[in-house]
Structure formats: C-alpha cells, structure tokens
Design a protein around this motif. Structure first.
Motif, mmCIF file in Angstrom:
data_model
loop_
_atom_site.group_PDB
_atom_site.id
_atom_site.type_symbol
_atom_site.label_atom_id
_atom_site.label_comp_id
_atom_site.label_asym_id
_atom_site.label_seq_id
_atom_site.Cartn_x
_atom_site.Cartn_y
_atom_site.Cartn_z
ATOM 1 N N VAL A 176 0.472 -1.281 -0.072
ATOM 2 C CA VAL A 176 0.249 -0.383 -0.372
ATOM 3 C C VAL A 176 0.661 1.138 0.300
ATOM 4 N N LEU A 180 2.170 3.700 -3.470
ATOM 5 C CA LEU A 180 1.525 4.599 -3.909
ATOM 6 C C LEU A 180 2.465 5.995 -3.634
ATOM 7 N N LEU A 183 3.925 6.195 -7.384
ATOM 8 C CA LEU A 183 3.884 5.986 -8.220
ATOM 9 C C LEU A 183 2.666 7.535 -8.250
ATOM 10 N N SER A 184 3.347 7.955 -7.077
ATOM 11 C CA SER A 184 2.941 9.407 -6.847
ATOM 12 C C SER A 184 3.323 11.019 -7.752
ATOM 13 N N TRP A 197 -3.683 6.723 -17.056
ATOM 14 C CA TRP A 197 -2.619 6.502 -16.040
ATOM 15 C C TRP A 197 -2.928 7.879 -15.190
ATOM 16 N N ILE A 200 -5.989 8.292 -13.087
ATOM 17 C CA ILE A 200 -5.931 7.497 -11.755
ATOM 18 C C ILE A 200 -4.888 8.096 -11.622
ATOM 19 N N SER A 201 -4.186 8.836 -11.249
ATOM 20 C CA SER A 201 -2.800 9.047 -10.084
ATOM 21 C C SER A 201 -3.905 10.725 -9.768
ATOM 22 N N ARG A 202 -4.824 10.960 -10.271
ATOM 23 C CA ARG A 202 -5.867 12.163 -9.788
ATOM 24 C C ARG A 202 -6.262 11.630 -8.186
ATOM 25 N N TYR A 203 -6.452 10.216 -8.853
ATOM 26 C CA TYR A 203 -6.827 10.071 -7.208
ATOM 27 C C TYR A 203 -6.356 9.568 -6.141
ATOM 28 N N ASN A 204 -4.761 9.468 -6.375
ATOM 29 C CA ASN A 204 -3.898 9.095 -5.199
ATOM 30 C C ASN A 204 -3.426 10.099 -4.384
ATOM 31 N N PHE A 206 -1.052 11.103 -2.651
ATOM 32 C CA PHE A 206 0.145 11.085 -2.289
ATOM 33 C C PHE A 206 0.574 11.743 -3.527
ATOM 34 N N PHE A 207 -0.246 11.782 -4.002
ATOM 35 C CA PHE A 207 -0.104 12.672 -5.840
ATOM 36 C C PHE A 207 0.221 14.250 -4.948
#
Length: 255
Positions: A176, A180, A183-184, A197, A200-204, A206-207
C-alpha cells in the motif's frame, strides 16, 4: 470535555523520545537512503541536463525524495509503536491511563508528525549539499509537510491497530504505502503518463502531497494546489475519525 494535558504531553514525549533514542535507524538511515537515490539518478543522467518544465531534473527529484522520506517515517513511527505494543503485550498501557481515545490518537499522531518534520529537515539539509534547494513558498511547504506527515501518522495508527503481527504490518507497507509513494510522481511528472493513468493518479492522495510540496520548492506543479490542499485536509479528517473510532471501540485491541 476536560482535556488531560499532562497525560497528553507525556504520551507525546514518549513517542518522540522513542525514535530519538534510536536516531541511527529513525533519522540517519532515511537521510542515507535519500542520498543514495539522488546519487543513482545523478549518475544515470550523467552530464545530460534534463528539465521538467523550467526545473532541473535533480531539483525536481530532490523535492520528491524529501517528501517521500517524511511520509515513510511518519507512518513508521505510529505503526511500529502500536504493533510492538501488541506483540510484547504492553497495549494495556494505552488503555489504562486517564486519556480519551481522541487524546491518544492526537498525541501519537503528533509524535509521528514530529519524526516526519525532523527527517524532512535532515534530508533537506543533506540534499542541499549536492543540489541547489530554494523554498519559494515557505508557508505552503510547512503546510504540506504537516498535513502529509499527519496523514501517514494517522494511517500508521489505523494499520497498527488492524495488524496482528509484524508480517501483516510489512504487507501494508509493501503493498500500500510504497506503491502509492512511488506512483505519485516522486521521480517523474505525471503529465508524461498516458491519459488513463494520468486520470488515475488524481485519485492518489500521495500525488497531491508530492505535487504541492514540489510547487512550494520549485514553483512547478502538475495539478491544482488549492485542490491538493482540500483533498489532503479531507483525507486527514476521515483518517482521524477512523483512528478515533477504532481506539474508542477497542477494535482488535480489547479482547
């Protein structure tokens, strides 16, 4: 509601002293790891000067390395404290004192935040010996360091309560936290990702912490700074509520 300031302060200082006593592991090791990452990237680039936007690649990576070290150590502080208490049978020390579940949650979380701040300063100073670092927005940098370390400290509390062994805790870190973090956009701009992708990164979350802190240091951002501040604040509120509920109910603690 009466607050037990003495007990709160005692628990907080206990969490801080716990990581200060083993500073080689908790403070020095993250600095060395971050410098190794930086050395690998600098060697891989060679004499090529690559730019991300208007920011040199090494400055772009440096901000990500600092934030990654901060969040990893904030998570490690609270999660290790709780899982160790479970394994050696001292979990009752958190339940018997006249402290509410909220006081325990906040005191432990602030202990994790303190470790994150210490690591951030140490790693930042070490990296500044090799890479030019300039903080363009100091208040924004402090905000992102605080909310990011608080988020991972609270996540560490939840993981420490949920896990029953060091193996389960290691699984949370490996499957986990680490994915995260990597991949942020820590080492790359998410704008380089294909459309799916990138979305998708906008839902992380950590980004947003990486992107916001990078903007504070370099002026470069892949996303909205205001949206990032709101997302991280909302996530912290939800995690605080979850950690409080688990401690209040004695989830996987009382038997």
């Amino acid at each position: 509601m009466q607050i037990n300031f003495t007990g709160f302060r005692t628990l907080y200082l206990k969490e801080v002293n716990r990581f200060l006593k083993v500073y080689n592991q908790t403070l020095i090791a993250p600095m060395v790891t971050s410098l190794l990452f930086l050395a690998v990237f600098k060697l891989a680039m060679g004499d090529n000067v690559r730019m991300i936007g208007s920011v040199p690649f090494e400055r772009f990576v440096a901000s990500g390395l600092i934030m990654m070290a901060v969040v990893q150590q904030a998570f490690a502080n609270t999660s290790s404290s709780l899982i160790m208490s479970k394994v050696i049978g001292t979990m009752i020390d958190y339940l018997l004192p006249p402290l509410s579940a909220l006081e325990v949650t906040i005191a432990m979380a602030l202990g994790g935040v303190t470790r994150g701040l210490f690591v951030g300063i140490i790693v930042g100073l070490a990296i500044s010996l090799f890479v030019h670092i300039e903080i363009l927005h100091p208040l924004l940098a402090v905000y992102y360091i605080f909310v990011a370390s608080l988020m991972l400290a609270l996540l560490g509390i939840i993981s420490g309560i949920f896990s029953e062994s060091f193996d389960q805790m290691a699984a949370v870190t490996s499957y986990v936290i680490t994915p995260l973090a990597f991949l942020s956009g820590t080492f790359y701009s998410v704008r380089q990702l294909p459309g799916f992708w990138f979305t998708i990164s906008r839902y992380n979350p950590f980004f947003y912490m990486i992107d916001g802190f990078r903007y504070a240091m370099t002026g470069y951002a892949d996303g909205s700074i205001v949206a990032g501040m709101m997302v991280l604040a909302a996530v912290n509120i939800m995690l605080l509520g979850a950690a409080y509920w688990m401690l209040e109910r004695g989830y996987r603690i009382k038997s």
